[in-house]
Design a protein around this motif. Structure first.
Motif, PDB file in Angstrom:
ATOM      1  N   TRP A 142       0.817  -1.201   0.000  1.00 57.35           N
ATOM      2  CA  TRP A 142       0.000   0.000   0.000  1.00 57.35           C
ATOM      3  C   TRP A 142       0.857   1.259   0.000  1.00 57.35           C
ATOM      4  O   TRP A 142       0.480   2.276  -0.584  1.00 57.35           O
ATOM      5  CB  TRP A 142      -0.961   0.000   1.184  1.00 57.35           C
ATOM      6  N   GLN A 143       2.013   1.213   0.642  1.00 56.94           N
ATOM      7  CA  GLN A 143       2.901   2.370   0.604  1.00 56.94           C
ATOM      8  C   GLN A 143       3.364   2.629  -0.824  1.00 56.94           C
ATOM      9  O   GLN A 143       3.444   3.782  -1.266  1.00 56.94           O
ATOM     10  CB  GLN A 143       4.103   2.162   1.515  1.00 56.94           C
ATOM     11  N   SER A 144       3.633   1.550  -1.551  1.00 57.71           N
ATOM     12  CA  SER A 144       3.994   1.700  -2.966  1.00 57.71           C
ATOM     13  C   SER A 144       2.831   2.323  -3.742  1.00 57.71           C
ATOM     14  O   SER A 144       3.031   3.209  -4.582  1.00 57.71           O
ATOM     15  CB  SER A 144       4.363   0.341  -3.561  1.00 57.71           C
ATOM     16  N   ALA A 145       1.622   1.858  -3.448  1.00 58.32           N
ATOM     17  CA  ALA A 145       0.446   2.391  -4.133  1.00 58.32           C
ATOM     18  C   ALA A 145       0.253   3.880  -3.820  1.00 58.32           C
ATOM     19  O   ALA A 145      -0.118   4.671  -4.702  1.00 58.32           O
ATOM     20  CB  ALA A 145      -0.794   1.598  -3.737  1.00 58.32           C
ATOM     21  N   ILE A 146       0.498   4.260  -2.577  1.00 58.82           N
ATOM     22  CA  ILE A 146       0.366   5.675  -2.200  1.00 58.82           C
ATOM     23  C   ILE A 146       1.376   6.522  -2.967  1.00 58.82           C
ATOM     24  O   ILE A 146       1.051   7.614  -3.462  1.00 58.82           O
ATOM     25  CB  ILE A 146       0.542   5.842  -0.677  1.00 58.82           C
ATOM     26  N   ASP A 147       2.594   6.028  -3.087  1.00 61.98           N
ATOM     27  CA  ASP A 147       3.606   6.746  -3.875  1.00 61.98           C
ATOM     28  C   ASP A 147       3.156   6.908  -5.325  1.00 61.98           C
ATOM     29  O   ASP A 147       3.381   7.961  -5.954  1.00 61.98           O
ATOM     30  CB  ASP A 147       4.942   6.004  -3.822  1.00 61.98           C
ATOM     31  N   GLU A 148       2.511   5.884  -5.867  1.00 65.78           N
ATOM     32  CA  GLU A 148       2.006   5.944  -7.236  1.00 65.78           C
ATOM     33  C   GLU A 148       0.882   6.976  -7.351  1.00 65.78           C
ATOM     34  O   GLU A 148       0.768   7.696  -8.355  1.00 65.78           O
ATOM     35  CB  GLU A 148       1.524   4.550  -7.678  1.00 65.78           C
TER      36      GLU A 148
END
Length: 236
Positions: free
Chosen positions: A189-195
């Protein structure tokens, strides 16, 4: 004999029907492991994502059990009898992500051109809500939906708004929920937030091409996360 309504079947359901038939005929006994996804895909002449969707559907319906790091195992009949059937209209999760890539890529591009200050503020608020939930160890699904909703609402097109809403209704269905249970983590989810931040930056800069590219990248990475090896479930 009265005729019954004919309904087109989704590909993952056709695959699941074949596997259920083989199980019922004793080709795969209770407790045995099914062939690997790549082998099933090769034998059936379909993609691995379609096989994965079929296996998830069969698990939801109680035919198999996915054991991360080991494989997919056939359950006995008493276990299968305790579960309900999926709605025939249920969309496959990985196919849904691919459809979202096409539609929401263009929506992001439109939003970059048309978004007003209130729209961009709504996107910012949604990302901040995602971060807040993630910091508390809560899956940031509400903020995620709010972000994508804010983007499509900036376009001012009711058909597109309702289309994206239908995507999210399916996102909360049993197939996507079960698949997410294996692959959605705070790290992913942290990766998704960065995206999402990259999409936001492009839209707030009113750069349509960059917004489309950022949305495509987000959907491609989402698809990759849900397509990872079962051995990597809950580790990516």
């Amino acid at each position: 004999m009265p005729l019954q309504t004919v309904e087109p079947k989704r590909l993952y359901r056709q695959i699941a029907d074949q596997l259920r038939s083989l199980i019922s005929k004793g080709e795969f006994a209770a407790g045995t492991r099914l062939p690997a996804e790549r082998d099933l895909a090769k034998q059936l002449g379909v993609s691995r994502p379609s096989v994965r969707e079929a296996l998830i559907a069969m698990e939801v319906e109680g035919w198999v059990e996915v054991r991360t790091g080991s494989g997919v195992y056939v359950l006995d009949r008493p276990n299968r009898a305790k579960t309900s059937q999926l709605a025939p209209t249920e969309w496959g999760p990985l196919e849904l992500i691919r459809a979202r890539r096409v539609v929401e890529g263009e929506i992001a591009s439109m939003a970059a051109v048309q978004a007003k200050r209130k729209d961009i503020d709504a996107m910012r608020k949604a990302i901040d809500a995602m971060k807040s939930d993630a910091n508390r160890g809560v899956l940031p699904l509400e903020g995620d939906r709010a972000f994508h909703t804010a983007i499509v609402e900036a376009c001012g097109n009711v058909v597109l708004i309702e289309t994206v809403q239908s995507f999210w209704d399916s996102r909360r269905g049993p197939l996507f929920t079960r698949l997410g249970g294996y692959f959605e983590t705070m790290k992913s989810w942290q990766s998704a937030i960065d995206e999402h931040e990259a999409i936001y930056a492009a839209i707030s800069a009113h750069d349509g091409a960059a917004a489309r590219t950022a949305m495509h990248a987000h959907m491609d990475k989402s698809h990759a996360r849900f397509s990872a090896s079962w051995r990597r479930a809950k580790t990516t």
